[in-house]
Design an enzyme around this catalytic site. Structure first.
Site, PDB file in Angstrom:
ATOM      1  N   SER A 250       0.839  -1.193   0.000  1.00 42.92           N
ATOM      2  CA  SER A 250       0.000   0.000   0.000  1.00 42.92           C
ATOM      3  C   SER A 250       0.870   1.237   0.000  1.00 42.92           C
ATOM      4  O   SER A 250       2.012   1.220   0.463  1.00 42.92           O
ATOM      5  CB  SER A 250      -0.870   0.015   1.247  1.00 42.92           C
ATOM      6  OG  SER A 250      -0.021   0.144   2.373  1.00 42.92           O
ATOM      7  N   LYS A 251       0.303   2.295  -0.524  1.00 41.89           N
ATOM      8  CA  LYS A 251       1.077   3.525  -0.672  1.00 41.89           C
ATOM      9  C   LYS A 251       1.467   4.120   0.671  1.00 41.89           C
ATOM     10  O   LYS A 251       2.386   4.926   0.748  1.00 41.89           O
ATOM     11  CB  LYS A 251       0.299   4.534  -1.516  1.00 41.89           C
ATOM     12  CG  LYS A 251      -1.014   4.963  -0.905  1.00 41.89           C
ATOM     13  CD  LYS A 251      -1.787   5.807  -1.883  1.00 41.89           C
ATOM     14  CE  LYS A 251      -3.134   6.159  -1.260  1.00 41.89           C
ATOM     15  NZ  LYS A 251      -4.106   6.629  -2.224  1.00 41.89           N
ATOM     16  N   ARG A 252       0.772   3.734   1.727  1.00 41.42           N
ATOM     17  CA  ARG A 252       1.133   4.237   3.054  1.00 41.42           C
ATOM     18  C   ARG A 252       2.516   3.718   3.474  1.00 41.42           C
ATOM     19  O   ARG A 252       3.206   4.327   4.257  1.00 41.42           O
ATOM     20  CB  ARG A 252       0.103   3.807   4.105  1.00 41.42           C
ATOM     21  CG  ARG A 252      -1.221   4.468   3.961  1.00 41.42           C
ATOM     22  CD  ARG A 252      -1.273   5.829   4.667  1.00 41.42           C
ATOM     23  NE  ARG A 252      -2.404   6.578   4.171  1.00 41.42           N
ATOM     24  CZ  ARG A 252      -2.318   7.593   3.317  1.00 41.42           C
ATOM     25  NH1 ARG A 252      -1.146   8.011   2.883  1.00 41.42           N
ATOM     26  NH2 ARG A 252      -3.392   8.205   2.895  1.00 41.42           N
TER      27      ARG A 252
ATOM     28  N   ARG B  19       4.916  11.561   2.552  1.00 41.47           N
ATOM     29  CA  ARG B  19       4.805  10.280   3.272  1.00 41.47           C
ATOM     30  C   ARG B  19       6.083   9.976   4.035  1.00 41.47           C
ATOM     31  O   ARG B  19       6.053   9.525   5.178  1.00 41.47           O
ATOM     32  CB  ARG B  19       4.505   9.134   2.297  1.00 41.47           C
ATOM     33  CG  ARG B  19       3.115   9.192   1.739  1.00 41.47           C
ATOM     34  CD  ARG B  19       2.803   7.980   0.861  1.00 41.47           C
ATOM     35  NE  ARG B  19       1.617   8.249   0.075  1.00 41.47           N
ATOM     36  CZ  ARG B  19       1.556   8.280  -1.258  1.00 41.47           C
ATOM     37  NH1 ARG B  19       2.635   8.009  -1.970  1.00 41.47           N
ATOM     38  NH2 ARG B  19       0.442   8.560  -1.872  1.00 41.47           N
TER      39      ARG B  19
END
Ligand code: GLU
Length: 489
Positions: free
Chosen positions: A256-258, A474
């Protein structure tokens, strides 16, 4: 090669079927690579089909980005929307008449039915029996259906899944898989807007495009019984199904991009080499024998073509380890001849296109040319991590500030990458959360540029690009979570 023994006698046709809903995903490259190798090893055809029937999630620029990302990696396809081919069109939005025809065949055969339930009725029923359609419209009489049609009530078309029994199919990596029908929903096949859902369009196209092997991600396993029921209802031969393990974050959750950049646009712009990316993806799941190249994990696409064995892939989720990808990328960078290395820089992080955009932003702001570097460090560096002194506004607590940054990130993820859209989305957020425009933009400026006096913020973000801007935010949040910066003051 054991039972990957090539099947030249068979007409091997495989496909990838990405949905153009945003940036091309590393998962698409992973599945693309496996399909590419499978086709090329067997003298088969590799088809690119664009599954764009979900109009709510459709992103107009996405299709071209998918083409570009696959070209960048060197994964060439034989048939597709840009290439044509004997089974086109290859864009599902151009095939809607085909799906309607096929839905009618299912209705006539009693394998599907019209459902006139309203959204409210479905919601109420869902509260009673969660997870499944209640079946209200499964057995409407011909005259009830006629009356509803006459009254022009909107309807969907649903698959009539048998109430008992089960469906078993063979997964080429896992063996037989069985789903009890009481766990399979009466899937909507045609939505009330007349567009097909993924399930119908995918099966119809795989059949009409004569796909011999469906090689896709594991997340589609639970859809496969519905697909098998559709093949059976049409009386069609099943393709072979291969479900590849999902790529996972370090903590084993689905990638996931997280936790990892997932956009191929990011990897390209951040200066990963396509050879390193392909090599890295080829390592995922164990499709390459461990003992080629003196046990090194480095191999090229031609080597993969020779040695990759899809049957050897282990279904347990491979970890997408960014540290390893960076290491591999470094290996590839060091192996480049100086001229090739310079060419790589000039084609990405020092490209004319990028530098000339930066130049026009800097021109009004310097007195000597040498000052160019003073104002542009953040465009060229990859490790901007501002200290708390720099980013934390006076009179704001750290947790509130980080929570606001997380919201800025969420807003920016969703926004179209234009000046007007970015500006209004950020301002709207600021207003809603009680952050002045100045504080709001200053915070973002500090995080993205590492300075409180940089060239205009939004212009800089446009040039730096969405994928890298989001990555920087992020990484900032990640770093704050891991090691809180020293106290202010
Ligand atoms: N459109 C689906 C996707 O975006 C295709 C899945 C499949 O290959 O069947 O992944």
């Amino acid at each position: 090669m054991s039972d990957t023994a090539l099947h030249p006698e068979e007409n091997i046709r495989v496909r990838i079927a990405p949905s153009p809903t945003g940036d091309p995903h590393v998962g698409t490259a992973y599945i693309g690579l496996i399909n590419f190798l499978y086709a090329r090893q067997r003298g088969g055809k590799f088809v690119l089909r664009i599954e764009d029937t979900d109009r709510a999630r459709f992103v107009a620029t996405s299709e071209q980005m998918i083409f570009d990302a696959l070209h960048w990696l060197g994964l060439t396809w034989d048939e597709g929307p840009d290439k044509g081919g004997p089974f086109g069109p290859y864009r599902q939005s151009e095939r809607t008449a085909i799906y309607s025809e096929h839905a009618q065949i299912l209705l006539d055969a009693g394998a599907a039915y019209r459902c006139f339930c309203t959204a409210e009725a479905l919601e109420a029923a869902r509260r009673q029996t969660p997870g499944r359609y209640s079946g209200t419209c499964r057995n409407l009489s011909v005259s009830e259906v006629e009356a509803n049609l006459k009254a022009a009530r909107p309807f969907t078309i649903r698959l009539k899944v048998p109430l008992d029994g089960s469906t078993t199919f063979r997964d080429e990596l896992r063996g037989p898989i069985t789903f009890e029908h009481n766990n399979v929903d009466d899937q909507v096949l045609i939505k009330s807007d007349g567009f097909p859902t993924y399930h119908l369009a995918n099966v119809v196209d795989d059949h009409l495009m004569q796909i011999s092997d469906v090689i896709r991600a594991e997340e589609w396993i639970s859809s496969t019984p519905k697909h098998v029921l559709l093949y059976q209802a049409f009386g069609w031969k099943l393709p072979r199904f291969w479900h590849m393990p999902l790529l996972r974050n370090q903590d084993k959750s689905k990638i996931s991009k997280r936790k990892n950049p997932v956009s191929l646009v990011y990897y390209r712009q951040a200066g990963f080499l396509p050879e390193a990316m392909l090599n890295f993806l080829g390592l995922m799941g164990g499709g390459m024998p461990a003992d080629i190249n003196d046990a090194s994990e480095k191999f090229t696409l031609p080597e993969m073509l020779r040695h990759f064995d899809v049957k050897a892939i282990r279904p347990a989720g491979p970890v997408f380890d960014l540290t390893k990808l960076r290491w591999l990328n470094g290996e590839y960078i060091r192996a480049l001849a100086p001229q090739a290395f310079y060419a790589a820089l000039r084609s990405t992080v020092l490209s004319d296109a990028y530098l000339s955009e930066i130049a026009s932003l800097i021109q009004p702001r310097i007195e000597t040319l040498a000052e160019f570097g003073n104002l542009t460090h953040f465009f060229l560096a990859d490790d901007i991590l501002p200290s708390q002194d720099l980013f934390l506004p006076k009179n704001r607590a750290l947790p509130d500030t980080l929570a606001f940054v997380a919201e800025q990130l969420t807003v920016l993820e969703a926004v179209e990458w234009t000046h007007a859209a970015i500006e209004s989305a950020l301002k709207q957020l600021g207003e809603a959360k009680g952050w002045s425009v100045k504080e709001n933009f200053m915070l973002l400026r500090a995080i993205l540029t590492g300075s409180t006096s940089s060239p205009p913020l939004i212009e800089s973000m446009l040039i730096f690009g969405k994928a890298r801007t989001l990555d920087r935010l992020r990484r900032f949040l990640d770093a704050q979570k891991k090691a809180p910066a020293p106290k202010k003051g």
